[in-house]
Design a protein around this motif. Structure first.
Motif, PDB file in Angstrom:
ATOM      1  N   GLY A 267      12.983  18.428  37.344  1.00 46.75           N
ATOM      2  CA  GLY A 267      14.038  17.664  36.323  1.00 46.75           C
ATOM      3  C   GLY A 267      13.556  16.650  35.780  1.00 46.75           C
ATOM      4  O   GLY A 267      14.081  16.251  34.566  1.00 46.75           O
ATOM      5  N   GLN A 268      12.514  15.783  36.196  1.00 52.25           N
ATOM      6  CA  GLN A 268      11.892  14.686  35.409  1.00 52.25           C
ATOM      7  C   GLN A 268      11.197  15.401  33.970  1.00 52.25           C
ATOM      8  O   GLN A 268      11.401  14.855  33.081  1.00 52.25           O
ATOM      9  CB  GLN A 268      10.625  14.076  36.442  1.00 52.25           C
ATOM     10  CG  GLN A 268       9.946  13.150  35.430  1.00 52.25           C
ATOM     11  CD  GLN A 268       8.856  12.484  36.296  1.00 52.25           C
ATOM     12  OE1 GLN A 268       8.677  12.928  37.439  1.00 52.25           O
ATOM     13  NE2 GLN A 268       8.116  11.507  35.800  1.00 52.25           N
TER      14      GLN A 268
ATOM     15  N   CYS B  33      12.318  17.832  32.298  1.00 54.49           N
ATOM     16  CA  CYS B  33      13.625  18.217  31.650  1.00 54.49           C
ATOM     17  C   CYS B  33      14.094  17.077  30.675  1.00 54.49           C
ATOM     18  O   CYS B  33      14.324  16.997  29.891  1.00 54.49           O
ATOM     19  CB  CYS B  33      14.800  18.944  32.294  1.00 54.49           C
ATOM     20  SG  CYS B  33      14.310  20.675  32.872  1.00 54.49           S
ATOM     21  N   ARG B  34      14.215  15.908  31.607  1.00 55.51           N
ATOM     22  CA  ARG B  34      14.624  14.687  31.189  1.00 55.51           C
ATOM     23  C   ARG B  34      13.714  14.029  29.889  1.00 55.51           C
ATOM     24  O   ARG B  34      14.206  13.630  28.916  1.00 55.51           O
ATOM     25  CB  ARG B  34      14.872  13.746  32.115  1.00 55.51           C
ATOM     26  CG  ARG B  34      16.122  13.870  33.064  1.00 55.51           C
ATOM     27  CD  ARG B  34      16.657  12.839  33.708  1.00 55.51           C
ATOM     28  NE  ARG B  34      15.486  12.696  35.029  1.00 55.51           N
ATOM     29  CZ  ARG B  34      15.344  13.308  36.222  1.00 55.51           C
ATOM     30  NH1 ARG B  34      16.411  14.007  36.402  1.00 55.51           N
ATOM     31  NH2 ARG B  34      14.288  13.070  37.002  1.00 55.51           N
ATOM     32  N   GLU B  35      12.455  14.112  30.180  1.00 51.06           N
ATOM     33  CA  GLU B  35      11.356  13.878  29.341  1.00 51.06           C
ATOM     34  C   GLU B  35      11.325  14.946  27.782  1.00 51.06           C
ATOM     35  O   GLU B  35      11.227  14.046  26.793  1.00 51.06           O
ATOM     36  CB  GLU B  35      10.041  13.802  29.880  1.00 51.06           C
ATOM     37  CG  GLU B  35       9.802  12.708  31.055  1.00 51.06           C
ATOM     38  CD  GLU B  35       8.514  12.991  31.708  1.00 51.06           C
ATOM     39  OE1 GLU B  35       7.668  13.915  31.433  1.00 51.06           O
ATOM     40  OE2 GLU B  35       8.274  12.109  32.518  1.00 51.06           O
TER      41      GLU B  35
ATOM     42  N   ASP C  81      19.002  19.350  33.719  1.00 51.54           N
ATOM     43  CA  ASP C  81      17.873  19.330  34.356  1.00 51.54           C
ATOM     44  C   ASP C  81      17.657  19.606  35.824  1.00 51.54           C
ATOM     45  O   ASP C  81      16.861  19.491  36.534  1.00 51.54           O
ATOM     46  CB  ASP C  81      17.561  17.735  34.527  1.00 51.54           C
ATOM     47  CG  ASP C  81      18.941  17.279  35.300  1.00 51.54           C
ATOM     48  OD1 ASP C  81      19.917  17.870  35.870  1.00 51.54           O
ATOM     49  OD2 ASP C  81      18.914  15.881  35.717  1.00 51.54           O
TER      50      ASP C  81
END
Length: 319
Positions: free
Chosen positions: A268-269, A271-273, A279
């Motif tokens: 998820g981190q 995908c957000r970056e 995410d």
């Protein structure tokens, strides 16, 4: 009561009032009636407060929040806001709004009963189609869910009809008895039901004791169909070897990421970056009403992010 008994009660229980005249007792009666009226005025809730209570209960039900949130959070917050922005007099009026736990429960039950009565009234005067699905929840209880579609104001409207627990076996007879009892209690005729849609299970489509067969006994002109989503699931079980290999790889990659909380958080981190629109991945399950296409669509959207988390041997799949 008899005059003799009233006189004896006055002489024995209230000897100080024996020599009082009639006007004295009339004044006592008037004071008692005024006292009752004052109690009613104090305990009664204004119409505006009642309406505000129903509006708050409606928002709590839509947000699926606990009933205690109104008295513990919403009302104190509203009083503080009103006291700061408007004044103490306006804030004092808000405290008269009934928002206790039991009050919110009663408000939600009243609104639910009113919505149900309105829906049943529409079904009594129009043709409609019913969609049924029986499934087991997380507690192991069998739940029967029914949706209804009917014409209203020149368009087809879909509403939630009911959700009831099956206490015994989930057989066709038991399921039909639940539906028939609901129709009988709501005074809805089977003749208005022109179509029924099921998931294709044996309890639903059995030729002798299935729900569809029992329903057609009440209305022979009824049309029976199978849910399109379940047809897709049945069709996906006979995929070609090439497509089956792709689906198996997708499921293994998704399970590899979703099986551990750390992997899910890191993905998820990532995908957000990378600025992805999603995410999280969708967990594939063998539950019949879950579409495998949804899992594949989400994996395709996040194929670039998955290249950074999957083994090197699987990178060519997403490209």
């Amino acid at each position: 009561m008899k005059p003799a008994k009233l006189k004896r009660h006055l002489e024995t229980k209230h000897p100080d009032y024996v020599k009082k005249d009639r006007a004295f007792f009339e004044r006592k009666g008037e004071d008692y009636r005024q006292q009752q009226q004052r109690m009613v005025n104090v305990t009664s809730v204004s119409a505006k407060a009642q309406r505000a209570s129903y509006l708050v209960a409606q928002r709590i039900a839509k947000a699926r929040k606990p009933h205690t949130i109104a008295e513990e959070l919403l009302l104190p917050a509203a009083v503080d806001l009103c006291e700061v922005m408007v004044g103490k007099d306006a804030a004092a009026k808000l405290r008269s709004v009934p928002l206790s736990n039991d009050t919110i429960r009663r408000r939600i039950e009243d609104m639910s009963a009113d919505i149900k009565s309105q829906l049943l009234e529409r079904l009594r005067g129009s043709k409609f189609a019913v969609q049924l699905d029986e499934s087991t929840d997380v507690s192991g209880s069998a739940q029967l869910i029914a949706l209804v579609r009917y014409p209203r104001e020149g368009r087809i409207q879909e509403d939630f009809l009911f959700c009831q627990e099956l206490t015994g076996r989930a057989t066709g007879e038991e399921i039909f008895n639940v539906i028939d009892m609901f129709m009988e209690t709501g005074n809805v005729s089977w003749e208005n039901c022109i179509a029924i849609c099921t998931d294709g299970a044996a309890a639903m489509t059995g030729r002798k004791s299935g729900v569809v067969a029992r329903a057609k006994e009440r209305n022979p002109m009824m049309i029976a169909t199978d849910c399109m989503l379940h047809r897709q699931v049945l069709a996906s079980k006979s995929l070609s070897p090439e497509l089956q290999s792709v689906l198996s790889t997708v499921v293994s990659v998704v399970n590899h990421i979703k099986c551990k909380p750390l992997q899910s958080r890191l993905f998820g981190q990532l995908c957000r970056e990378m600025g992805a629109g999603q995410d999280t991945l969708l967990f594939h399950s063998e539950v019949r009403w879950l579409s495998r296409g949804k899992v594949l669509q989400r994996v395709y959207k996040l194929r670039s992010e998955l290249c950074h988390r999957t083994p090197q041997s699987d990178i060519s799949l997403w490209r």
